[in-house]
Scaffold this motif. Structure first.
Motif, PDB file in Angstrom:
ATOM      1  N   TYR A 258       0.863  -1.181   0.000  1.00  0.00           N
ATOM      2  CA  TYR A 258       0.000   0.000   0.000  1.00  0.00           C
ATOM      3  C   TYR A 258       0.906   1.240   0.000  1.00  0.00           C
ATOM      4  O   TYR A 258       1.698   1.449   0.911  1.00  0.00           O
ATOM      5  CB  TYR A 258      -0.872   0.010   1.261  1.00  0.00           C
ATOM      6  CG  TYR A 258      -2.072   0.933   1.163  1.00  0.00           C
ATOM      7  CD1 TYR A 258      -3.257   0.500   0.600  1.00  0.00           C
ATOM      8  CD2 TYR A 258      -1.987   2.253   1.612  1.00  0.00           C
ATOM      9  CE1 TYR A 258      -4.361   1.338   0.506  1.00  0.00           C
ATOM     10  CE2 TYR A 258      -3.085   3.107   1.518  1.00  0.00           C
ATOM     11  CZ  TYR A 258      -4.269   2.641   0.969  1.00  0.00           C
ATOM     12  OH  TYR A 258      -5.343   3.483   0.866  1.00  0.00           O
ATOM     13  N   HIS A 259       0.768   2.027  -1.043  1.00  0.00           N
ATOM     14  CA  HIS A 259       1.651   3.197  -1.191  1.00  0.00           C
ATOM     15  C   HIS A 259       0.931   4.466  -0.740  1.00  0.00           C
ATOM     16  O   HIS A 259      -0.195   4.746  -1.146  1.00  0.00           O
ATOM     17  CB  HIS A 259       2.085   3.359  -2.648  1.00  0.00           C
ATOM     18  CG  HIS A 259       2.893   4.600  -2.872  1.00  0.00           C
ATOM     19  ND1 HIS A 259       4.168   4.754  -2.373  1.00  0.00           N
ATOM     20  CD2 HIS A 259       2.598   5.750  -3.541  1.00  0.00           C
ATOM     21  CE1 HIS A 259       4.631   5.952  -2.707  1.00  0.00           C
ATOM     22  NE2 HIS A 259       3.694   6.579  -3.427  1.00  0.00           N
ATOM     23  N   LEU A 260       1.601   5.194   0.161  1.00  0.00           N
ATOM     24  CA  LEU A 260       1.064   6.474   0.609  1.00  0.00           C
ATOM     25  C   LEU A 260       2.049   7.578   0.221  1.00  0.00           C
ATOM     26  O   LEU A 260       3.210   7.556   0.647  1.00  0.00           O
ATOM     27  CB  LEU A 260       0.874   6.488   2.130  1.00  0.00           C
ATOM     28  CG  LEU A 260      -0.274   5.644   2.690  1.00  0.00           C
ATOM     29  CD1 LEU A 260      -0.231   5.674   4.207  1.00  0.00           C
ATOM     30  CD2 LEU A 260      -1.612   6.194   2.207  1.00  0.00           C
ATOM     31  N   PRO A 261       1.585   8.535  -0.565  1.00  0.00           N
ATOM     32  CA  PRO A 261       2.471   9.648  -0.944  1.00  0.00           C
ATOM     33  C   PRO A 261       2.623  10.637   0.210  1.00  0.00           C
ATOM     34  O   PRO A 261       1.795  11.521   0.405  1.00  0.00           O
ATOM     35  CB  PRO A 261       1.732  10.281  -2.130  1.00  0.00           C
ATOM     36  CG  PRO A 261       0.287   9.969  -1.888  1.00  0.00           C
ATOM     37  CD  PRO A 261       0.260   8.636  -1.199  1.00  0.00           C
ATOM     38  N   LEU A 262       3.673  10.474   1.016  1.00  0.00           N
ATOM     39  CA  LEU A 262       3.918  11.348   2.152  1.00  0.00           C
ATOM     40  C   LEU A 262       4.917  12.430   1.783  1.00  0.00           C
ATOM     41  O   LEU A 262       5.788  12.235   0.944  1.00  0.00           O
ATOM     42  CB  LEU A 262       4.464  10.534   3.337  1.00  0.00           C
ATOM     43  CG  LEU A 262       3.617   9.358   3.823  1.00  0.00           C
ATOM     44  CD1 LEU A 262       4.355   8.614   4.925  1.00  0.00           C
ATOM     45  CD2 LEU A 262       2.265   9.850   4.310  1.00  0.00           C
ATOM     46  N   THR A 263       4.800  13.558   2.448  1.00  0.00           N
ATOM     47  CA  THR A 263       5.794  14.619   2.252  1.00  0.00           C
ATOM     48  C   THR A 263       7.126  14.162   2.841  1.00  0.00           C
ATOM     49  O   THR A 263       7.177  13.271   3.694  1.00  0.00           O
ATOM     50  CB  THR A 263       5.357  15.917   2.932  1.00  0.00           C
ATOM     51  OG1 THR A 263       5.313  15.696   4.350  1.00  0.00           O
ATOM     52  CG2 THR A 263       3.981  16.360   2.457  1.00  0.00           C
ATOM     53  N   LYS A 264       8.213  14.791   2.421  1.00  0.00           N
ATOM     54  CA  LYS A 264       9.532  14.405   2.930  1.00  0.00           C
ATOM     55  C   LYS A 264       9.622  14.617   4.443  1.00  0.00           C
ATOM     56  O   LYS A 264      10.246  13.838   5.168  1.00  0.00           O
ATOM     57  CB  LYS A 264      10.622  15.223   2.225  1.00  0.00           C
ATOM     58  CG  LYS A 264      10.835  14.813   0.772  1.00  0.00           C
ATOM     59  CD  LYS A 264      12.008  15.577   0.161  1.00  0.00           C
ATOM     60  CE  LYS A 264      12.258  15.120  -1.270  1.00  0.00           C
ATOM     61  NZ  LYS A 264      13.411  15.833  -1.889  1.00  0.00           N
ATOM     62  N   LYS A 265       8.971  15.705   4.920  1.00  0.00           N
ATOM     63  CA  LYS A 265       8.994  15.988   6.352  1.00  0.00           C
ATOM     64  C   LYS A 265       8.290  14.881   7.136  1.00  0.00           C
ATOM     65  O   LYS A 265       8.787  14.420   8.174  1.00  0.00           O
ATOM     66  CB  LYS A 265       8.310  17.331   6.617  1.00  0.00           C
ATOM     67  CG  LYS A 265       8.334  17.760   8.078  1.00  0.00           C
ATOM     68  CD  LYS A 265       7.683  19.133   8.247  1.00  0.00           C
ATOM     69  CE  LYS A 265       7.726  19.583   9.700  1.00  0.00           C
ATOM     70  NZ  LYS A 265       7.099  20.920   9.875  1.00  0.00           N
ATOM     71  N   THR A 266       7.116  14.451   6.612  1.00  0.00           N
ATOM     72  CA  THR A 266       6.362  13.389   7.280  1.00  0.00           C
ATOM     73  C   THR A 266       7.115  12.071   7.216  1.00  0.00           C
ATOM     74  O   THR A 266       7.146  11.311   8.194  1.00  0.00           O
ATOM     75  CB  THR A 266       4.977  13.232   6.634  1.00  0.00           C
ATOM     76  OG1 THR A 266       4.279  14.479   6.692  1.00  0.00           O
ATOM     77  CG2 THR A 266       4.157  12.168   7.355  1.00  0.00           C
TER      78      THR A 266
END
Length: 306
Positions: A258-266
């Motif tokens: 399951y792929h979640l596009p997270l920000t680099k900070k997150t």
């Protein structure tokens, strides 16, 4: 013994038993126990030798032949009305095993109330004994005030807790939490071989209630305000995190990609949290999502709100 003497004794016993049935039979076991203790001191009669488990029968059997039985019992009941805290003030305790466990342990830790052991089946008897025998030299009003103040702090603790809803009977949670608190030496110890899940739940909640419980001298201050201590907050948080980790380890589920596009900070924060907790990022994310879901999206019974 002459026939007249036999008749007199028989008549006295019959009359005393009739009076007993009409005036004493309806008294509670607690009240009869108090009468026995009082009469033992007052007229020197011993009830222990009877060996009966029925306090009512023990009382009448020992006193049935006494000519002035009625006046003795009447005077004793009058004294009892000035010495015994009315049953109504114990109603909140009687309806909650959690409150009973908390209350008894408060007496033990704060007032050196000595007991050989705590047993679930006789907790209320031990609490009654404290007020009826140990603390009998104080006035009823003082005892009522004392009782109400302890119940007040318990209500305050429960109103501000964050673990009653959490302990919502997930499979294995009650037993796990009991073991966890026992290892941390935070669980209330009882002398019981087998306990139901309901009893274990009450013990757990009372044990958590007692963490950093304020002293009685603090409770009676006019400006008193209960606040959860930082230490207690830390203990509860660690317990919840440990349970979340345990659930993940025990799940044994095959995770689907399951792929979640997270920000680099997150992503960075997730990686750091997983490293601190000694978990994979997937496991850490699984715990965070489920914990927030349980806090915000289920009711007190653990059912989905939406």
């Amino acid at each position: 013994m002459l026939n007249s003497d036999v008749y007199h004794v028989s008549s006295t016993i019959s009359e005393n038993k009739r009076y007993f049935d009409e005036n004493i039979r309806s008294l509670s076991e607690r009240e009869v126990s108090w009468l026995q203790a009082y009469l033992t001191k007052k007229i020197g009669v011993s009830f222990i030798s009877m060996g009966s488990t029925n306090l009512h029968e023990e009382l009448i059997n020992q006193l049935a032949k006494i000519d002035n039985f009625k006046s003795i019992v009447y005077d004793a009941r009058s004294e009892m009305s000035y010495a015994l805290v009315p049953q109504e003030y114990f109603s909140l305790l009687e309806g909650s095993l959690r409150a009973q466990i908390f209350f008894l342990n408060f007496l033990i830790s704060e007032y050196d109330y000595t007991l050989e052991s705590i047993k679930i089946s006789r907790i209320m008897k031990d609490i009654y004994h404290y007020f009826d025998k140990v603390k009998e030299k104080t006035t009823i009003n003082n005892n009522i005030r004392f009782l109400n103040n302890i119940l007040f702090i318990l209500r305050d603790i429960v109103s501000k807790d964050n673990y009653t809803k959490w302990l919502k009977n997930e499979e294995g949670q009650v037993v796990w939490t009991t073991t966890y608190l026992n290892e941390k030496k935070l669980i209330v110890s009882t002398n019981d071989d087998r306990l139901s899940e309901m009893e274990l739940t009450a013990i757990i909640l009372a044990s958590l209630d007692l963490i950093d419980c304020p002293k009685y001298t603090e409770i009676i201050k006019s400006n008193y305000l209960y606040k959860v201590s930082p230490n207690k907050e830390l203990v509860i948080d660690k317990m919840k995190r440990a349970w979340s980790q345990q659930k993940y380890r025990d799940a044994g589920k095959t995770k689907r990609p399951y792929h979640l596009p997270l920000t680099k900070k997150t992503e960075g924060r997730l990686a750091k949290m997983a490293q601190v907790q000694g978990l994979s990022e997937t496991a850490m994310l699984d715990i965070l999502i489920n914990r927030f879901y349980e806090m915000e999206y289920v009711d007190v019974d653990g059912k989905d709100l939406y």
